[in-house]
Design an enzyme around this catalytic site. Structure first.
Site, PDB file in Angstrom:
ATOM      1  CG  PHE A 245      -1.615  -1.308   1.469  1.00  0.00           C
ATOM      2  CD1 PHE A 245      -2.413  -1.902   0.506  1.00  0.00           C
ATOM      3  CD2 PHE A 245      -1.426  -1.966   2.665  1.00  0.00           C
ATOM      4  CE1 PHE A 245      -3.008  -3.133   0.745  1.00  0.00           C
ATOM      5  CE2 PHE A 245      -2.009  -3.190   2.906  1.00  0.00           C
ATOM      6  CZ  PHE A 245      -2.810  -3.782   1.947  1.00  0.00           C
ATOM      7  CD  GLN A 643      -5.857  -3.422  -6.905  1.00  0.00           C
ATOM      8  OE1 GLN A 643      -5.326  -2.326  -7.003  1.00  0.00           O
ATOM      9  NE2 GLN A 643      -5.540  -4.268  -5.953  1.00  0.00           N
ATOM     10  CD  GLU A 710      -2.347   4.505  -5.512  1.00  0.00           C
ATOM     11  OE1 GLU A 710      -2.498   4.999  -4.398  1.00  0.00           O
ATOM     12  OE2 GLU A 710      -1.309   3.918  -5.863  1.00  0.00           O
TER      13      GLU A 710
END
Length: 743
Positions: A245, A643, A710
């Site tokens: 991350f 994701q 993201e």
């Protein structure tokens, strides 16, 4: 038998899935190497001061303890700061482990105990006596509101915000105005896999380093410069990553310590950090933000001011792009943006999923909700009313943008039209129900990367690039791209990554890997295809004589004419006839600088959230989340959805649970463990739906893809916060939303 070789855009299973679920996938602390010793880090118990003494003699007397490394006996390393800088280092002087007697932050590594067994090393580290001379520290940014300064160099990728128009004048003349402060505390990455380095020391002095990292080349460069090694002397490998991350973008101190010990002891060494020590390697910074907005009588934005102050360390000037997104996401002619930092006695903050954007979009999107209510407008209608057709910050058109379609599709699926405007107007028994909306924007980036493709006489293709795999699906989507480019079944393609003996690729971060490495893989396969065509044209009675690469296609393991598919050759026959055992081609992909100068390239999303708040207890349950993303071409529907699902879970965590709590009397994080650093469990997660509005974008990169890892986090915490307001009528501006804030 016809083999379907159209894979891009479909949802094949992860090619590395069996290795992970059967335990054959090896992580950095799992490689068995000969003559292995174990190192355990000793962390400082103070936040600032000097080390007076280290009682190494008692520990060294224990049978099996090999060495206690500290500033007193650390071997000589590179002198200049630039040797210690990695690819994403911010301005300033990078931290050097065990460099001198100065303590710069709590839990700083002050010694490394190396022993024959891990258990002995851990025991010896536990009894090592370190005496300090403590100095006064400062760790509370909320006491430094008036001491912030504009960053200088910031960090790699930092862009000073651009203001426009006259925001103060427009605010004075606005019909409706708001001004509020928004705060969230420190957060830590906390991936499941602990940071570890296993250094295999070879008899000739060369090193093979298995390191938990998001960039093997970045680590190799760091090790080579710091220890004065050639790159041939330090091979770095990372095949699997149990989450990162952003915490693995920089080399962490266990890499330095393990390499140092291996070189000094001339034997293999493994260093693994504890869960508590994972809180000493970087974090999302504690941030204070102030937003002012004003609207015209028609509900359009007249002015927007966004100010941010976040912490950085005393020795590096880390800076996030926190406020920049506010100048881009909505149409507004009068915008003032200001980004400042304050130096504290903490370790340097670090990129953490959607760095800057996760922070800035929370404040912006809650402020947009407040502004909508102040103007008497539905929060979704207010956003659509202020839709930005161009990027006003850069004065550029978007390469593609279907956010409006996301708004409409999401509103229809969520049944937003049934939402009453007034807070506290929806309930089930003693549970107050609220609906909130928020959105986000993220850079669509591409960097330079290389790849190599090799096909053997039996028709099997291997493609390799030193990219990283953080669990995002890199193995799978690269296999899909290669298989489709050369018309092979997935089973005939192997993608290899994470090794500095492979073609170079950048760190895996910024959601750029699919575009960056994917383009390199496609180009390498195309170059290999060109070689195969030339060989095919040398075959006796070749049906492809005189054909160009544009005239042919690779389908079902064959090379054939597009206009006459019956005129074809089998790829295996091409190699076997040529007498070549294998054919290889490599290629390097670089971004199109002309397109980058002509277009603003971004992905966008909108999030709708439903919460249920117990009126008596103040507990919040997120019962429904819908995340609609416009992110270019989707390469794999399954891994892309995963994701975004993971990002939504993190957004729920950010909104309701996640906070690293400091005790400023000691300058120390007090909940540095999994028991007290709260993250969601299965019972906290309910209905999550992910939808994609695909975009045709010929400018962003040859594959037309944009990052989503993201992006999926953006808007989630703000949508939940806005839903809590709609449910309760209480506006929370400091995350996380604990129940005491609602009672």
């Amino acid at each position: 038998m016809t083999i379907n070789t159209k894979y891009v855009g479909k949802a094949p299973n992860r090619v590395e899935g069996p290795a992970k679920v059967t335990g054959t996938a090896k992580y950095s602390a799992e490689f068995e190497v000969p003559n292995l010793a174990y190192g355990v880090v000793v962390s400082s118990t103070i936040a600032k001061g000097r080390i007076k003494s280290i009682g190494a003699d008692k520990v060294l007397a224990l049978p099996g303890v090999l060495q206690v490394f500290s500033h007193e006996n650390v071997p000589r390393q590179a002198w200049f700061d630039r040797a210690w800088k990695d690819d994403i280092a911010p301005g300033g002087s990078p931290f050097r482990p065990l460099h001198d007697d100065e303590v710069k932050f709590s839990q700083q590594p002050v010694a490394l105990v190396v022993a024959e067994t891990f258990e002995l090393a851990r025991y010896a580290a536990g009894i090592l006596e370190v005496e300090y001379k403590e100095e006064k520290h400062e760790t509370d940014i909320e006491q430094k509101r008036d001491e912030g300064h504009a960053p200088g160099k910031g960090k790699s990728g930092y862009k000073p915000p651009k203001s426009r128009g006259n925001a103060n004048k427009a605010l004075d003349e606005a019909e409706h105005r708001i001004r509020e402060e928004y705060i969230h505390g420190t957060q830590h990455h906390n991936p499941m896999e602990l940071y570890a380095s296993t250094v295999h020391y070879h008899p000739d002095g060369k090193l093979t380093i298995y390191d938990k990292t998001q960039g093997v080349y970045n680590c190799q460069q760091y090790v080579a410069k710091v220890f004065g090694l050639s790159k041939d002397d330090a091979r770095v490998i990372n095949l699997y990553n149990g989450g990162a991350f952003g915490s693995g973008l920089r080399p962490q101190y266990e890499l330095f310590l393990s390499v140092m010990a291996a070189l000094e002891l001339k034997r293999s060494v493994r260093v693994t950090l504890t869960r508590q020590q994972m809180f000493s390697i970087g974090h999302r910074p504690h941030t204070l933000q102030t937003l002012e907005m004003g609207t015209n009588p028609d509900g359009t934005l007249a002015a927007l001011k966004h100010y941010c102050l976040h912490e950085t360390s005393r020795f590096e000037e880390y800076t996030e792009n926190v406020v920049n997104w506010s100048g881009m996401l909505y149409q507004c002619d009068n915008v003032h943006l200001s980004n400042q930092v304050a130096a504290l006695d903490v370790y340097t903050p670090q990129d953490m999923r959607a760095p800057g954007a996760a922070t800035g979009s929370f404040a912006l999107e809650v402020a947009m909700d407040e502004m909508a209510y102040a103007a008497g407008l539905d929060p979704l209608d207010f956003r659509i009313r202020n839709y930005a057709e161009t990027d006003q910050s850069e004065n550029l058109p978007f390469s593609s943008k279907r956010l409006r379609d996301c708004y409409h599709l999401g509103a229809e699926k969520f049944c937003w039209s049934k939402r009453p405007m007034a807070p506290r107007s929806m309930r089930e028994g003693n549970r107050l129900i609220g609906w909130g909306v928020a959105g986000g924007v993220w850079d669509a980036q591409m960097n330079k990367a290389s790849a190599k493709a090799t096909i053997t006489a039996d028709g099997y293709l291997t493609v390799e690039s030193a990219a990283g795999e953080n669990g995002t699906g890199t193995y799978t989507i690269m296999t899909q791209i290669a298989a489709e480019t050369l018309g092979l079944p997935l089973e005939a393609v192997t993608f290899r990554l994470g090794d500095t003996n492979m073609p170079e690729a950048p760190v895996q971060g910024g959601s750029w890997t699919a575009a960056t490495v994917g383009t390199a893989v496609q180009k390498a396969c195309q170059a290999l295809g060109e070689k195969l065509l030339k060989l095919a044209q040398k075959m006796d009675d070749s049906p492809l004589k005189g054909a160009s690469l544009d005239d042919v296609e690779f389908v079902n393991g064959q090379l054939r004419l597009r206009t006459a598919p019956e005129q074809s050759v089998v790829l295996r026959d091409v190699l076997q006839t040529s007498g070549e055992r294998e054919i290889a081609a490599d290629s390097t992909a670089i971004p199109n600088l002309i397109n980058m100068a002509k277009y603003s390239m971004h992905s966008h999303n909108v999030v709708f959230a439903e919460v249920m708040v117990d009126e008596d207890l103040g507990t919040v349950h997120v019962s429904r989340v819908l995340n609609v993303c416009a992110a270019g071409r989707i390469l794999n529907q399954k891994t892309a959805r995963s994701q975004v699902l993971g990002s939504v879970v993190w957004g729920i965590s950010m909104a309701l649970m996640e906070e690293t709590v400091p005790d400023h009397r000691f300058g120390r994080y007090m909940n540095h463990n999994y028991a007290e650093y709260h993250i969601p469990v299965n019972a906290d997660i309910h209905n999550i739906e992910v939808l994609f509005v695909e975009e045709e974008d010929p400018y962003v990169n040859p594959l037309g893809v944009k990052g989503i890892g993201e992006l999926g986090l953006l808007g989630v915490a703000a949508a939940i916060t806005n839903a809590v307001y709609h449910a309760t009528g209480k506006r929370v501006r400091r995350l996380p939303i604990y129940l005491d804030k609602l009672l």
